[in-house]
Design an enzyme around this catalytic site. Structure first.
Site, PDB file in Angstrom:
ATOM      1  N   ASP A   1      14.578  18.600   1.379  1.00 52.23           N
ATOM      2  CA  ASP A   1      14.834  17.186   1.643  1.00 52.23           C
ATOM      3  C   ASP A   1      13.603  16.407   1.172  1.00 52.23           C
ATOM      4  O   ASP A   1      12.554  16.998   0.927  1.00 52.23           O
ATOM      5  CB  ASP A   1      15.081  16.994   3.144  1.00 52.23           C
ATOM      6  CG  ASP A   1      15.287  15.549   3.522  1.00 52.23           C
ATOM      7  OD1 ASP A   1      15.963  14.838   2.764  1.00 52.23           O
ATOM      8  OD2 ASP A   1      14.772  15.134   4.569  1.00 52.23           O
TER       9      ASP A   1
ATOM     10  N   GLU B   1       8.519  -2.659   2.165  1.00 53.26           N
ATOM     11  CA  GLU B   1       8.439  -4.078   2.467  1.00 53.26           C
ATOM     12  C   GLU B   1       7.241  -4.389   3.346  1.00 53.26           C
ATOM     13  O   GLU B   1       6.560  -5.402   3.171  1.00 53.26           O
ATOM     14  CB  GLU B   1       9.733  -4.526   3.145  1.00 53.26           C
ATOM     15  CG  GLU B   1       9.930  -6.024   3.082  1.00 53.26           C
ATOM     16  CD  GLU B   1      11.391  -6.407   3.188  1.00 53.26           C
ATOM     17  OE1 GLU B   1      11.918  -6.346   4.306  1.00 53.26           O
ATOM     18  OE2 GLU B   1      11.995  -6.743   2.157  1.00 53.26           O
TER      19      GLU B   1
END
EC number: 7.6.2.1
Length: 1186
Positions: A426, A545
Site C-alpha cells: 500500500d 493543502e
C-alpha cells in the site's frame, strides 16, 4: 474557545461540490425490495419492532477458534497433516496383536506431540482475543433516555441506539449522521483506516435534523430509517429517513463508517445503523485463513515419499517372509526346525504363507513408522514460536517514537519471510508517513528553495559524496546549518532571496506576490487562532493543502480568518511597505477531483477586481494558459521535470481577471447547475468550470515532498538488490502514485512507462452517452489493446536492457483481472521492473495479490496499514504497519511492524535465518530418522524378516522425542550462517531462499541418502565386528539385546555429532544440548535398566553389566562413529574449498578477517549486486550513463 468561531460557520456554501442535498432520483425506488429490507427505529433499540428483527450485536471477533470449536477444529488442523494421521492409525493398531511393540510406548509420544501443538495454537488465538477485547471495550457515549448520555462499551451498542462521538474518536459502528457541532451539521471524517486516504472527508446530515445540537434534544427524538441490507461496498448507501412525518433521501454523505475517525469537529450525534460484523468494514474482511508455508507443504510431500519407501520395504520384506515361511515345511520336513513351523500361529504358519505374508506386511508397516519423525511437526512448531519471539525482541525493529516493537502475530510463516519474491505494498501510511512539506517552488521562471529531498540524500549517501546541488541553484545545503530556525511542520523551505520579505527585491516581485497570495486564498482550509498565544493553526482536507497555507504564512502571506463569504490574509503591502490585513470576498469554490485535477476559487479583492485563482496538475494546466500567459512556461516546465526527478509532488499556479458580465453569466448558470437534481448535475458543473478555467496567466509551480517514512528509499534499494520485486497498490490517483514512485525510487526519469488507463476521450464520450454495453465492450478492448501493446514494447526492447514500469488505474484493472485477460496482464507485469496500480479498491488489491501468488507460484508479501488492505494481507504473508491510526490491518496480519524500513531486516536477516534454519532442521530430521529406521529394516533382513525390532520398545519411542530432537531444535532457533551485518551487506544472499536452494529436492535427497549410508555403515560394522567372538571377559557372545544397544549408541552419537558438523554458529546452549542428548541416553539406560525386568525387558542392566565393562563396545563405538562422519566431513571440506555456496564465501571472508577489506568485499559483492532496475542504485547507474 478556538472552536467557537468555527462552529458558527456554515461551510456547506464553501463545499459547493461536496455537500449537495440528496434527492429521490438517486435510485431510492429500490427501498423495501430485495437487498433493501433493513428497518431501524432510531432511539428505540428496546422496542418490540426492533427486537423481532434480531439484528446482531456490536461484538467483533477476529479469532480463529471459539471455546466450542477449539477442540474439534484444532484436532482437524493437527490430523490433516499426513504424518500425524499416520501415527494416529499406527497408535490404534498398536493395541492389536499385529504390533511389534507395546501400545503405551506408541500412544504417549503422539499425545505429547499433538497436545503441545494445540497448546501453542491456543495461546496464539488467545492473544488475538485479547486484541478483540480491547477494541470491543472501547467507550462511547450512548443515549440512555431522558436526554442523558452515558458511556458504554462498543460491544453493548444495538441497532437504533443514539450515540455521541467526540473529536478524535473512532466511530464504533456504522452511524447515520444526525447533527454535529456545526450549525449546518457537517463533520470532518478521516477514513485512512478504511481506504488509505489521508485527506478529510466532509459529511453532512439531512437538513431536517441539523438543529439537534444538545443532549436534551434526544429526550423525545423518534425517527424511522429504511435502507439497504449489510454489504461490503464502502462507497454506497441508499436509504430513507422518516422524521416528523416527512421523508428524506439518504446517501453515503450521511453514513459514518466504523473505524473511521471524527476530526476537526467537536462532536456528532448519530444513530446506529449497522453493528458488528454487519458493518461495512467487517463485511470487507474475511475469516483468518489457515495459512501453511510452502516448506510445510513440501514436508508432506517428503512424508509421502517416506511412506512409499516404508511400503516398498514392507512389501519386499513380506514377499521374502512369505516365500521363506512357505519353505519352512516341505513334505513334513522342517527346514528351520527351531521355529517349530509344524506348530505355529497363523503369523508363521507355512500352510497359510500368503496370509502370514499379509499380516507381516501390516506389522512391518507399524515397525517402520520410525522412518517418519513423530516429533518433526511439534519441533518445527516450537522453533517457529521461538523464532517469532526473536523477531518480537529485535531492538533494531523497535520504533521508539511510537513505542512499538515488531510483533509476529502468527508463527506459521516465519521461514516464508526468507522466500519472498514479490512485495505488494500500500502507499498511504505504509511508504509515507502522511506528512507533506513545502520544499521548493518556481516563480516567474526562477527556481527557489535550497532543500534536499530524501531521495537525493539517499543517493548521495550511497555514493559516499557530499550532496551535489548541480540541479538548479548551485547552493551547498550544508552551509549555515548552525543558523537554522526551529523546524515548522509542513515547511522545509530555505532560500534567503524570498524569505524575511526579501522577495520585494526580486525582479518579478509582483508575480511572487500573486503567487503566494494565491496559496493563501485558493484552498478550503480553516484557520484556528489560539486565544492565549495568538498563534494560528490550520485544519485542511489534505496534507498538501495544509503545507501550502503554512508556506504562505511563513513567507509573509498569513491566512488568518475565514467566514462563509470571505477569506482574510495578513500580507505585505508593496506601496506602503507595511503588513496589512486584506479581505477577499469568496464567491465560488470549484473543488478538486480526480477528473478535473485542479481547484479554483473566484474572489473579489478589496479594490473590486474579480480574480479566478487556480492550482492544478501540470498535465491539465499548461493547456489552459492564455497566449500572453506563457511567458514563463518553458523554464517552469523544466523546473517541474527536475522536481519530479527529485521525487516531489508539483502543482502549477495560475490566475486570470474576470469581467463583471462574464461572472454574472457564470454565477447564474452555476447556481442553476448546483440546484439541479438531474443525473447530469456534476457534468453541468464541470462544463461551467471548464469554461471559466481558461486563458490563465502562469505564475509558477510548487514542489511538495510527500514525506516518506524514514529509510524507505534505502530499504527499497536493498530489497531490489536482493532480487525482490516491489508493486505498489494504492487507492490514490495516478499522479500521486507516480510521484511517490519517483520519491521512493521505484520510478526514475528515463524509465519507459507503460500506462494503462481508460481516461481517454473515446471512453469518456461513451460514459457520457450512458450506453453501458458499448462502454464495457470498448473498455475491455482498450485494456486488451494496451496490454498487448505493452508486451510488444518489452519484447522489442534492447535485449531486455531497458527498464519498464507498468502503471494501471482501477477501471482498467477491473478488466485486466478478468479470467480471459489476467494471464496476459500478469505476463506484462512480471516483465516490468516496477508495477503501480492506482485507484485500487480493497477487493482489487486482494485479487492482484492472489494473481501474483497463484500465477507465479512464488511467495508474495503484502504490506499495508488500513482496513482497506486486509484482503490482500490475508492472501499470503501479510505485514501490517502498526501506525498511529487503526488496528484492522495489524489484526489481520501475520507480522506487524512500525515502519516500512523494518522490512529490510525482517526479510534479509530474520527471513533468511528462519528459512535456512527450518530447511536445515527438516533435512536433518529426515536424515536422523532414516538412519534409525533403515537400521531396523537391515536388522529385520538379517533376521529373515521376522518383524522383530532390533531395539527395546522404549528405545524406539524416545529416539525422536528425547535423544536426538533437542540439538536440532536449538539449531532451528539459534544457528546463523552469517551475522546480521553480513546478511544486510550482501543482499544477494537472500536469493538462496527465493530460489529455494537450501530445501530443493536435490538437497533433501542428498540428506536422505546420507541417512541410508549411515545406517548401512553402522549396521554392518556393528554386526560384523560382534559376530562369532567373545564380547567381554566372561567369553559371552553378543545377543539381540547387546547388538541393539550397541547399534543404538552408535546412532545416537553419530546423528548428534553430525549435527555438530552442520552448525555454523555455536553457542553454549548447543554444546549443552548436543552433549546433553548423548549423556541423556546413558542416564536413561542406567535408570531404565535398573527397574524390574518385567518393565525394562531386554534392557535390564544392559549398560552396567554388559556394555560399560566391555572395551569392545567403546572401541567399536569410536570406530563406527568416525567412519559414519567421514563422508559428510569430506564432502563439506571439498565444497567449502573448491565449490563454495554464496553463504560459504561470506563465512570464509569473515573467518579470514577480510570483512573490512573493501577490495575483497567488492569482489564478493559482485555476486550480490544484481543489475537492478529500481532503487537509487539503479537511478545512480542510469544517471552515469546519460
Amino acid at each position: 474557545m478556538a472552536g467557537g468561531r468555527k462552529r458558527k460557520l456554515r461551510l456547506s456554501k464553501i463545499y459547493s461540490f461536496g455537500c449537495g442535498k440528496s434527492s429521490f432520483q438517486d435510485d431510492h425506488s429500490q427501498i423495501g425490495g430485495p437487498g433493501f429490507s433493513r428497518v431501524v427505529f432510531c432511539n428505540e433499540p428496546d422496542s418490540f419492532e426492533s427486537g423481532i428483527r434480531k439484528y446482531i450485536n456490536n461484538y467483533v471477533s477476529t479469532t480463529k477458534y471459539t471455546p466450542a470449536t477449539f477442540l474439534p477444529k484444532s484436532l482437524f488442523e493437527q490430523f490433516r497433516r499426513v504424518a500425524n494421521f499416520y501415527f494416529l492409525v499406527s497408535g490404534i493398531l498398536s493395541f492389536t496383536p499385529l504390533s511389534p511393540y507395546g501400545a503405551i510406548s506408541a500412544i504417549i509420544p503422539l499425545i505429547v506431540v499433538i497436545g503441545a501443538t494445540m497448546v501453542k495454537e491456543g495461546i496464539e488465538d488467545w492473544k488475538r482475543q485479547q486484541q478483540d477485547i480491547e477494541v470491543n471495550n472501547r467507550k462511547v457515549k450512548v443515549h440512555e433516555g431522558g436526554g442523558v448520555f452515558k458511556e458504554t462499551a462498543w460491544k453493548n451498542l444495538r441497532v437504533g441506539d443514539i450515540v455521541k462521538v467526540e473529536k478524535d474518536e473512532f466511530f464504533p459502528a456504522d452511524l447515520l449522521l444526525i447533527s454535529s457541532s456545526y450549525d449546518d451539521a457537517i463533520c470532518y471524517v478521516e477514513t485512512m483506516n478504511l481506504d488509505g486516504e489521508t485527506n478529510l472527508k466532509v459529511k453532512q446530515a439531512v437538513e431536517a435534523t441539523s438543529f439537534l445540537h444538545e443532549d436534551s434534544n434526544y429526550k423525545d427524538f423518534k425517527a424511522y430509517v429504511k435502507c439497504e441490507d449489510p454489504n461490503a461496498n464502502l462507497y454506497s448507501f441508499i436509504g430513507t429517513l422518516e422524521f416528523e412525518e416527512n421523508q428524506y433521501a439518504l446517501s453515503p454523505q450521511q453514513l459514518l463508517l466504523r473505524d473511521s475517525k471524527l476530526r476537526n469537529t467537536d462532536y456528532i450525534y448519530g444513530a446506529v445503523i449497522f453493528t458488528g460484523h454487519d458493518t461495512k468494514v467487517m463485511q470487507n474482511s474475511t475469516a483468518p485463513p489457515s495459512k501453511r508455508s510452502k516448506i510445510e507443504k513440501k514436508m508432506d510431500s517428503i512424508v509421502y515419499l517416506l511412506f512409499s519407501i516404508v511400503f516398498l520395504m514392507a512389501l519386499i520384506g513380506s514377499i521374502v517372509f512369505g516365500i521363506t515361511t512357505k519353505d519352512d515345511l516341505e513334505n513334513g520336513r522342517m527346514k528351520r526346525w527351531y521355529l517349530r513351523p509344524d506348530d505355529s500361529e497363523i503369523y508363521f504358519d507355512p500352510n497359510k504363507a500368503a496370509v502370514a505374508a499379509l499380516l507381516h506386511f501390516l506389522t512391518a508397516i507399524l515397525l517402520y513408522t520410525y522412518f517418519i519423525p513423530i516429533s518433526l511437526y511439534v519441533s518445527v512448531e516450537v522453533v517457529k514460536v521461538l523464532q517469532s519471539i526473536f523477531i518480537n525482541r529485535d531492538i533494531h525493529m523497535y520504533h521508539e517514537e511510537t513505542d512499538k516493537p515488531a510483533h509476529a502475530r502468527t508463527s506459521n510463516l516465519t521461514e516464508e519471510l526468507g522466500q519472498v519474491e514479490t512485495i505488494l505494498s500500500d502507499k498511504t501510511g505504509t511508504l509515507t508517513c502522511n506528512s507533506m512539506e513545502f520544499i521548493k517552488c518556481t516563480v516567474a521562471g526562477t527556481a527557489y528553495g535550497r532543500g534536499v529531498t530524501e531521495v537525493e540524500m539517499a543517493m548521495d549517501r550511497k555514493k559516499g559524496d557530499p550532496v551535489v546541488q548541480e540541479k538548479i541553484n548551485g547552493w551547498d545545503h550544508n552551509k549555515d546549518s548552525n543558523n537554522k530556525k526551529p523546524h515548522v511542520k509542513g515547511f522545509n523551505f530555505e532560500d534567503e532571496r524570498i524569505m524575511n520579505g526579501n522577495w520585494i527585491h526580486e525582479p518579478h516581485a509582483s508575480v511572487i506576490q500573486n503567487f503566494f497570495r494565491l496559496l493563501a486564498v485558493c484552498h478550503t482550509a480553516i484557520a484556528e487562532e489560539d486565544e492565549d498565544t495568538g498563534k494560528i493553526s490550520y485544519e485542511a482536507e489534505s496534507p498538501d493543502e495544509a503545507a501550502f497555507v503554512i508556506a504562505a504564512r511563513e513567507l509573509g502571506f498569513e491566512f488568518c480568518r475565514r467566514t462563509q463569504t470571505s477569506i482574510s490574509v495578513r500580507e505585505l503591502d508593496l506601496a506602503s511597505g507595511r503588513r496589512v490585513e486584506r479581505t477577499y470576498t469568496l464567491l465560488n469554490v470549484l473543488e478538486f477531483n480526480s477528473a478535473r485535477k485542479r481547484m479554483s476559487v473566484i474572489v473579489r479583492t478589496e479594490d473590486g477586481k474579480l480574480l479566478l485563482l487556480c492550482k492544478g496538475a501540470d498535465s491539465v494546466m499548461f493547456e489552459r494558459l492564455a497566449l500572453n500567459g506563457k511567458e514563463f512556461e518553458e523554464k517552469t516546465r523544466d523546473h517541474v521535470n527536475e522536481y519530479a526527478d527529485a521525487g516531489l509532488r508539483t502543482l502549477l499556479l495560475a490566475y486570470r481577471e474576470l469581467d463583471e458580465e462574464e461572472y454574472k453569466d457564470f454565477s447564474k448558470k452555476f447556481a442553476e447547475a448546483k440546484n439541479s437534481v438531474s443525473a447530469d448535475r456534476e457534468t453541468l458543473i464541470d462544463e461551467l468550470a471548464e469554461k471559466m478555467e481558461r486563458n490563465l496567466y502562469l505564475l509558477g509551480a510548487t514542489a511538495v515532498e510527500d514525506k516518506l517514512q524514514d529509510g524507505v528509499p534505502e530499504c527499497i534499494d536493498k530489497l531490489a538488490q536482493a532480487g525482490i520485486k516491489i508493486w505498489v497498490l494504492t487507492g490514490d490517483k495516478m499522479e500521486t502514485a507516480i510521484n511517490i514512485g519517483f520519491a521512493c525510487s521505484l520510478l526514475r526519469q528515463g524509465m519507459n512507462q507503460i500506462i494503462i488507463t481508460l481516461e481517454t476521450p473515446d471512453i469518456q464520450a461513451l460514459e457520457k452517452a450512458g450506453d453501458k454495453t458499448a462502454l464495457t465492450k470498448a473498455s475491455k478492448e482498450s485494456v486488451l489493446h494496451q496490454i498487448i501493446g505493452g508486451k510488444a514494447q518489452i519484447a522489442g526492447s534492447n535485449g531486455g536492457a531497458d527498464a519498464y514500469a507498468l502503471i494501471i488505474d482501477g477501471k482498467s484493472l477491473t478488466y485486466a483481472l478478468e479470467d480471459d485477460m489476467k494471464g496476459m496482464f500478469l505476463e506484462l507485469a512480471v516483465g516490468c521492473a516496477s508495477v503501480i496500480c492506482c485507484r485500487s479498491s480493497p477487493k482489487q488489491k486482494a485479487l492482484v495479490t492472489r494473481l501474483v501468488k497463484e500465477g507465479t507460484g512464488k511467495t508474495t508479501l503484502a504490506v499495508g496499514d488500513g482496513a482497506n488492505d486486509v484482503g490482500m494481507l490475508q492472501e499470503d504473508i501479510g505485514v501490517g504497519i502498526s501506525g498511529v491510526e487503526g488496528m484492522q490491518a495489524v489484526m489481520s496480519s501475520d507480522v506487524a511492524i512500525a515502519q516500512f524500513r523494518y522490512l529490510e531486516r525482517l526479510l534479509l536477516v530474520h527471513g533468511h535465518w528462519c528459512y535456512r534454519r527450518i530447511s536445515a532442521m527438516i533435512c536433518y530430521f529426515f536424515y536422523k530418522n532414516i538412519t534409525f529406521g533403515f537400521s531396523l529394516f537391515l536388522y529385520e533382513a538379517f533376521a529373515s524378516f521376522s518383524a522383530q525390532p532390533a531395539y527395546n520398545d522404549w528405545f524406539m519411542s524416545l529416539y525422536s522425542v528425547f535423544f536426538t530432537s533437542l540439538p536440532v531444535v536449538a539449531m532451528g532457533i539459534l544457528d546463523q550462517d552469517v551475522p546480521a551485518a553480513s546478511a544486510l551487506k550482501f543482499p544477494q544472499l537472500y536469493q538462496e531462499g527465493v530460489q529455494n536452494v537450501l530445501f530443493s529436492w536435490r538437497r533433501i535427497l542428498s540428506w536422505m541418502f546420507s541417512g541410508f549410508y549411515s545406517a548401512v555403515i553402522i549396521f554392518f560394522f556393528c554386526t560384523k565386528a560382534l559376530e562369532h567372538q567373545a564380547f567381554n571377559d566372561d567369553g559371552k557372545t553378543v545377543g539381540r539385546d547387546i547388538l541393539g544397544a550397541t547399534m543404538y549408541s552408535c546412532i545416537v552419537w553419530a546423528v548428534n555429532l553430525q549435527m555438530a558438523l552442520s552448525i555454523s554458529y555455536f553457542t553454549i546452549i548447543q554444546h549443552v544440548l548436543i552433549w546433553g542428548s548423548i549423556a541423556l541416553w546413558y542416564i536413561f539406560l542406567l535408570i531404565y535398566g535398573s527397574i524390574t525386568p518385567t518393565a525394562s525387558g531386554n534392557a535390564y542392566q544392559i549398560f552396567v553389566e554388559a556394555l560399560a565393562p566391555a572395551p569392545t563396545y567403546w572401541v567399536l563405538l569410536l570406530f563406527v562413529v568416525i567412519s559414519t562422519l567421514i563422508p559428510y566431513f569430506s564432502f563439506s571440506a571439498i565444497q567449502m574449498q573448491f565449490f563454495p555456496m554464496y553463504h560459504q564465501m561470506i563465512q570464509w571472508m569473515n573467518y579470514e578477517g577480510q570483512s573490512n577489506d573493501a577490495e575483497y568485499c567488492d569482489m564478493v559483492r559482485q555476486r550480490s549486486i544484481r543489475p537492478t532496475t529500481v532503487g537509487f542504485t539503479a537511478r545512480k547507474a542510469a544517471r552515469s550513463r546519460r
